[in-house]
Design a protein around this motif. Structure first.
Motif, PDB file in Angstrom:
ATOM      1  N   ALA A 242       4.066   5.687  -5.512  1.00 49.59           N
ATOM      2  CA  ALA A 242       3.991   5.766  -6.973  1.00 49.59           C
ATOM      3  C   ALA A 242       2.981   6.841  -7.390  1.00 49.59           C
ATOM      4  CB  ALA A 242       3.619   4.410  -7.565  1.00 49.59           C
ATOM      5  N   ASP A 243       1.834   6.900  -6.718  1.00 54.03           N
ATOM      6  CA  ASP A 243       0.831   7.920  -7.017  1.00 54.03           C
ATOM      7  C   ASP A 243       1.393   9.322  -6.771  1.00 54.03           C
ATOM      8  OD1 ASP A 243      -1.009   5.997  -7.717  1.00 54.03           O
ATOM      9  OD2 ASP A 243      -2.104   6.076  -5.804  1.00 54.03           O
ATOM     10  N   LYS A 244       2.083   9.486  -5.692  1.00 52.05           N
ATOM     11  CA  LYS A 244       2.661  10.794  -5.362  1.00 52.05           C
ATOM     12  C   LYS A 244       3.729  11.168  -6.383  1.00 52.05           C
ATOM     13  CE  LYS A 244       1.517  10.860  -0.502  1.00 52.05           C
ATOM     14  NZ  LYS A 244       0.213  11.375  -0.727  1.00 52.05           N
ATOM     15  N   GLN A 245       4.491  10.189  -6.835  1.00 47.75           N
ATOM     16  CA  GLN A 245       5.512  10.453  -7.846  1.00 47.75           C
ATOM     17  C   GLN A 245       4.864  10.925  -9.150  1.00 47.75           C
ATOM     18  OE1 GLN A 245       8.813  10.411  -7.160  1.00 47.75           O
ATOM     19  NE2 GLN A 245       9.107  11.258  -9.206  1.00 47.75           N
ATOM     20  N   LYS A 246       3.757  10.294  -9.545  1.00 52.02           N
ATOM     21  CA  LYS A 246       3.025  10.710 -10.747  1.00 52.02           C
ATOM     22  C   LYS A 246       2.505  12.139 -10.581  1.00 52.02           C
ATOM     23  CE  LYS A 246       1.485   6.111 -12.138  1.00 52.02           C
ATOM     24  NZ  LYS A 246       0.338   5.214 -12.239  1.00 52.02           N
ATOM     25  N   LEU A 247       1.976  12.443  -9.402  1.00 49.53           N
ATOM     26  CA  LEU A 247       1.466  13.776  -9.126  1.00 49.53           C
ATOM     27  C   LEU A 247       2.581  14.812  -9.220  1.00 49.53           C
ATOM     28  CD1 LEU A 247      -0.929  15.541  -8.281  1.00 49.53           C
ATOM     29  CD2 LEU A 247      -0.375  14.996  -5.902  1.00 49.53           C
TER      30      LEU A 247
ATOM     31  N   GLU B  38       3.938   1.504  -1.140  1.00 48.82           N
ATOM     32  CA  GLU B  38       4.594   1.606  -2.447  1.00 48.82           C
ATOM     33  C   GLU B  38       3.636   2.191  -3.483  1.00 48.82           C
ATOM     34  OE1 GLU B  38       5.952  -2.434  -2.968  1.00 48.82           O
ATOM     35  OE2 GLU B  38       7.952  -1.954  -2.211  1.00 48.82           O
ATOM     36  N   ALA B  39       2.361   1.768  -3.444  1.00 51.92           N
ATOM     37  CA  ALA B  39       1.359   2.298  -4.376  1.00 51.92           C
ATOM     38  C   ALA B  39       1.137   3.784  -4.122  1.00 51.92           C
ATOM     39  CB  ALA B  39       0.044   1.523  -4.238  1.00 51.92           C
ATOM     40  N   ALA B  40       1.049   4.183  -2.873  1.00 54.37           N
ATOM     41  CA  ALA B  40       0.868   5.591  -2.534  1.00 54.37           C
ATOM     42  C   ALA B  40       2.074   6.404  -2.990  1.00 54.37           C
ATOM     43  CB  ALA B  40       0.651   5.755  -1.025  1.00 54.37           C
TER      44      ALA B  40
ATOM     45  N   GLU C 226       5.285  14.583 -11.012  1.00 60.61           N
ATOM     46  CA  GLU C 226       5.635  14.710 -12.427  1.00 60.61           C
ATOM     47  C   GLU C 226       4.627  15.605 -13.153  1.00 60.61           C
ATOM     48  OE1 GLU C 226       5.957  10.702 -13.910  1.00 60.61           O
ATOM     49  OE2 GLU C 226       7.778  10.325 -12.746  1.00 60.61           O
TER      50      GLU C 226
ATOM     51  N   GLN D  40       0.828  -1.205   0.000  1.00 56.80           N
ATOM     52  CA  GLN D  40       0.000   0.000   0.000  1.00 56.80           C
ATOM     53  C   GLN D  40       0.867   1.263   0.000  1.00 56.80           C
ATOM     54  OE1 GLN D  40      -2.416  -0.648   3.479  1.00 56.80           O
ATOM     55  NE2 GLN D  40      -3.955  -1.843   2.366  1.00 56.80           N
TER      56      GLN D  40
END
Length: 133
Positions: free
Chosen positions: A115-120, A111-113, A122, A109
């Motif tokens: 990844a989401d924050k990294q996309k945001l 790691e998924a969060a 970017e 969970q």
């Protein structure tokens, strides 16, 4: 050999230092060393303190040098104690079997969060770059 000399043997066996033992038995600083150096002995009150604080010490051995240094019940591990350790080890194993999957789930969970924050990040960086142009 005197009782204080035998007591020093006991302390060496248990890896106790005299100053700690003196504090534990409420003796004055240097008492044990003086008794040993002067080939002294222990009075009844001192023996009582020693016996109360170190029940594993065989007082008969301390006074006479005969027998074993440690009382028999302190040398042999008790079956109940061994059973308790085994039961606690089994309980620990069961807890770990339940706990490890929960930790793995939490890691997923997080790691998924991440990844989401990294996309945001970017996306925001892209918008910022577009605004600057």
């Amino acid at each position: 050999m005197t009782a204080p000399e035998r007591f020093f043997q006991f302390m060496a066996h248990k890896r106790y230092i005299p100053s700690w033992v003196e504090k534990e038995c409420k003796l004055s600083n240097g008492y044990l060393g003086k008794q040993r150096k002067n080939k002294g002995s222990f009075g009844g009150a001192i023996l009582s303190r020693i016996e109360k604080r170190f029940p594993e010490l065989n007082i008969s051995w301390l006074l006479s040098g005969e027998g074993e240094m440690l009382n028999a019940n302190s040398r042999v591990p008790k079956i109940e104690m061994m059973n308790t350790v085994e039961e606690e080890s089994a309980s620990y194993g069961l807890i770990m079997q339940e706990f490890i999957p929960l930790l793995k789930q939490q890691i997923s969970q997080l790691e998924a969060a991440l990844a989401d924050k990294q996309k945001l990040i970017e996306m925001l960086e892209k918008q910022l770059k577009e605004m600057e142009e």
